[in-house]
Design an enzyme around this catalytic site. Structure first.
Site, PDB file in Angstrom:
ATOM      1  N   CYS A 170      37.928  36.837  31.992  1.00 59.23           N
ATOM      2  CA  CYS A 170      37.063  36.289  33.343  1.00 59.23           C
ATOM      3  C   CYS A 170      36.404  37.214  34.295  1.00 59.23           C
ATOM      4  O   CYS A 170      35.820  37.240  35.302  1.00 59.23           O
ATOM      5  CB  CYS A 170      38.088  35.471  34.099  1.00 59.23           C
ATOM      6  SG  CYS A 170      38.841  34.148  33.316  1.00 59.23           S
ATOM      7  N   HIS A 310      37.967  35.443  43.941  1.00 58.55           N
ATOM      8  CA  HIS A 310      38.085  35.060  42.496  1.00 58.55           C
ATOM      9  C   HIS A 310      38.514  33.642  42.512  1.00 58.55           C
ATOM     10  O   HIS A 310      38.094  32.599  41.743  1.00 58.55           O
ATOM     11  CB  HIS A 310      39.205  35.762  41.710  1.00 58.55           C
ATOM     12  CG  HIS A 310      39.507  35.692  40.304  1.00 58.55           C
ATOM     13  ND1 HIS A 310      38.215  35.720  39.341  1.00 58.55           N
ATOM     14  CD2 HIS A 310      40.388  35.257  39.396  1.00 58.55           C
ATOM     15  CE1 HIS A 310      38.621  35.428  38.130  1.00 58.55           C
ATOM     16  NE2 HIS A 310      40.173  35.133  38.204  1.00 58.55           N
ATOM     17  N   GLU A 321      46.122  36.866  45.305  1.00 59.58           N
ATOM     18  CA  GLU A 321      44.779  37.406  45.991  1.00 59.58           C
ATOM     19  C   GLU A 321      44.865  37.401  47.641  1.00 59.58           C
ATOM     20  O   GLU A 321      44.148  38.255  48.181  1.00 59.58           O
ATOM     21  CB  GLU A 321      43.543  36.737  45.219  1.00 59.58           C
ATOM     22  CG  GLU A 321      42.168  37.015  45.886  1.00 59.58           C
ATOM     23  CD  GLU A 321      40.931  36.692  45.033  1.00 59.58           C
ATOM     24  OE1 GLU A 321      40.155  36.966  45.031  1.00 59.58           O
ATOM     25  OE2 GLU A 321      41.345  35.341  44.390  1.00 59.58           O
ATOM     26  N   LYS A 339      34.392  28.785  42.661  1.00 61.38           N
ATOM     27  CA  LYS A 339      34.783  27.895  41.496  1.00 61.38           C
ATOM     28  C   LYS A 339      35.241  26.607  42.021  1.00 61.38           C
ATOM     29  O   LYS A 339      35.284  25.518  41.308  1.00 61.38           O
ATOM     30  CB  LYS A 339      36.005  28.570  41.043  1.00 61.38           C
ATOM     31  CG  LYS A 339      35.598  29.901  40.453  1.00 61.38           C
ATOM     32  CD  LYS A 339      37.155  30.711  39.598  1.00 61.38           C
ATOM     33  CE  LYS A 339      36.586  31.710  38.833  1.00 61.38           C
ATOM     34  NZ  LYS A 339      36.261  32.953  40.058  1.00 61.38           N
ATOM     35  N   HIS A 344      35.297  26.849  36.784  1.00 62.94           N
ATOM     36  CA  HIS A 344      35.487  28.422  36.529  1.00 62.94           C
ATOM     37  C   HIS A 344      34.863  28.645  35.035  1.00 62.94           C
ATOM     38  O   HIS A 344      35.310  28.130  33.865  1.00 62.94           O
ATOM     39  CB  HIS A 344      37.181  28.612  36.234  1.00 62.94           C
ATOM     40  CG  HIS A 344      37.428  30.063  35.856  1.00 62.94           C
ATOM     41  ND1 HIS A 344      36.622  31.311  35.679  1.00 62.94           N
ATOM     42  CD2 HIS A 344      38.747  30.532  35.853  1.00 62.94           C
ATOM     43  CE1 HIS A 344      37.336  32.270  35.446  1.00 62.94           C
ATOM     44  NE2 HIS A 344      38.326  31.885  35.695  1.00 62.94           N
ATOM     45  N   PHE A 403      42.321  37.950  32.320  1.00 61.65           N
ATOM     46  CA  PHE A 403      43.550  38.056  31.295  1.00 61.65           C
ATOM     47  C   PHE A 403      43.368  39.426  30.693  1.00 61.65           C
ATOM     48  O   PHE A 403      42.584  39.941  30.344  1.00 61.65           O
ATOM     49  CB  PHE A 403      43.534  37.037  30.072  1.00 61.65           C
ATOM     50  CG  PHE A 403      43.974  35.540  30.655  1.00 61.65           C
ATOM     51  CD1 PHE A 403      44.319  35.420  31.813  1.00 61.65           C
ATOM     52  CD2 PHE A 403      43.879  34.569  29.730  1.00 61.65           C
ATOM     53  CE1 PHE A 403      44.828  33.983  32.276  1.00 61.65           C
ATOM     54  CE2 PHE A 403      44.310  33.320  30.033  1.00 61.65           C
ATOM     55  CZ  PHE A 403      44.619  32.876  31.227  1.00 61.65           C
TER      56      PHE A 403
END
Length: 415
Positions: A170, A310, A321, A339, A344, A403
């Site tokens: 991502c 994010h 975060e 998002k 996403h 990831f």
């Protein structure tokens, strides 16, 4: 890309933007949608009968996308490549460049993509099962492999310089932008076409993410599903799309009279070296990336006005975060999370969010986070909600985490 102790580098200018998202084609459509602050998630016929049957799909069929790309080229392209080509064309035109007149050998293409043509793979597997080897398309591989968005953009624009297709999950789109900046800084190109593209809203991808427990399961109210930093968040919404930025050395852009959206002043990239899918609770890797981006930009943390987060709407990511923002950026900059509106888009997300950050700098406006009614206690940050916030944004950061422990932070400043 830069580590925690990198020196200040000359900034590069963002001179053009192109977007393809669940809001439609073009920058204007996506900017209007995120400023409206309403989620675009909707039931997805492709996902019918699955545990999670909704997504933020780009609202065009393959045939319609082909018409936009041009039938003479589109027939050989997978869906993410079509998105990338359309976004790149818009960005290049927006920057005021004519590919027929530039020196293509000095133009780089860096387009991140994590899944490639995942839906096309599912389709071809089904054809093999039902019809045997002869039913599989001779174009299956070019439509599937994740470097083809970069390849097709280079072909379409006649860009013969360095071409790279980073895959950092991502963070792929943000990684592409940081790599493109490095190509400019080292003199390997004069123009960089950089961004991300993804089309991974197929049945297998959706089922696999559901099995991991990362998708929202609000099937009765898809448009309320993605809710970054909310107390009752329960996962993200799969999306697709692309974003492309045109990057040039700031001096070169000024010499030709270009009006940049923003300056890409610093990039930070680190690895958590912790876990395949989960961030460490102390977010040490993300913090190192944020501090590296600010150091390279020559910006003190207290000078950051805005964070494009994010913000995945998952329990662990949003909590870590938020803690990171509160710890490093203690003056409480405004925070948004696109998002919530757009879903996403995985490998495209970092590039889409970088483009939106540049638009916030240009317009002096921070879009709201969709569906954020009751912030989580652990998310004690200044989230923009309900309506856009007028703000004189001079310094902003865009976070992307993937990831594998990939962390990329881009620091953008007003020209």
């Amino acid at each position: 890309m830069s580590g925690p102790t990198s020196p200040v580098r000359p900034p590069v200018a963002v001179t053009g933007l192109g977007l393809v998202t669940s809001a439609g084609l073009g920058v204007d459509a996506t900017w209007a949608a995120v400023c409206a602050g309403r989620s675009l998630a909707a039931p997805d016929p492709v996902l019918a009968d699955l545990p999670v049957d909704f997504s933020c799909r780009v609202p065009f069929t393959e045939r319609e996308l082909g018409q936009h790309v041009g039938p003479r080229k589109a027939w050989r392209m997978g869906r993410p490549a079509k998105f990338a080509v359309l976004a790149a064309r818009e960005a290049v035109a927006d920057a005021g460049w004519d590919p027929a007149s530039w020196d293509g050998a000095r133009v780089a293409t860096v387009i991140g993509c994590s899944f490639g043509g995942a839906e096309k793979w599912e389709e071809q597997q089904q054809l093999l099962t039902e019809g045997g080897p002869e039913a599989v398309s001779a174009l299956a591989i070019p439509m599937i492999i994740p470097n083809l968005p970069a390849g097709e953009v280079a072909i379409d624009l006649g860009a013969r310089g360095t071409s790279i297709a980073p895959a950092t999950a991502c963070a792929s789109g943000a990684t592409a932008i940081a790599l493109a900046r490095d190509l400019l800084a080292t003199g390997l190109c004069d123009i960089a076409i950089a961004g991300g593209a993804e089309a991974a809203t197929g049945r297998m991808t959706a089922t696999a993410f559901w099995s991991m427990g990362t998708l929202s399961q609000r099937t009765m109210a898809p448009d309320e599903a993605s809710r970054p930093f909310a107390a009752d968040r329960d996962g993200f919404v799969l999306a697709e799309g692309a974003a492309v930025l045109v990057l040039e050395r700031a001096a070169d852009a000024a010499a030709r009279g270009a009006r940049p959206y923003a300056l890409l002043a610093g990039c930070g990239s680190t690895s958590d070296a912790h876990h395949p899918t989960a961030p460490p609770e102390d977010a040490h890797g993300a913090e190192a990336a944020l501090r590296a981006a600010l150091a390279e930009a020559g910006v003190h943390p207290d000078d950051v006005d805005h964070v494009n987060a994010h913000g995945t709407s998952t329990a662990l990511n949003d909590a870590t975060e938020s803690a990171l923002i509160g710890r490093v950026l203690s003056q409480r900059p405004s925070v948004t999370a696109p998002k919530g509106v757009l879903g996403h888009s995985l490998g495209a997300a970092g590039a889409i969010e970088a483009a939106l950050t540049a638009l916030s700098l240009r317009h002096g406006c921070v879009p709201p986070i969709a569906n954020l009614l009751v912030p989580a206690p652990e998310c004690d940050i200044d989230c923009v909600t309900k309506q856009p916030r007028r703000q004189n944004v001079a310094v902003a950061v865009s976070h992307s985490f993937g990831f594998g422990g990939h962390n990329v932070v881009l620091a953008l400043t007003r020209p």
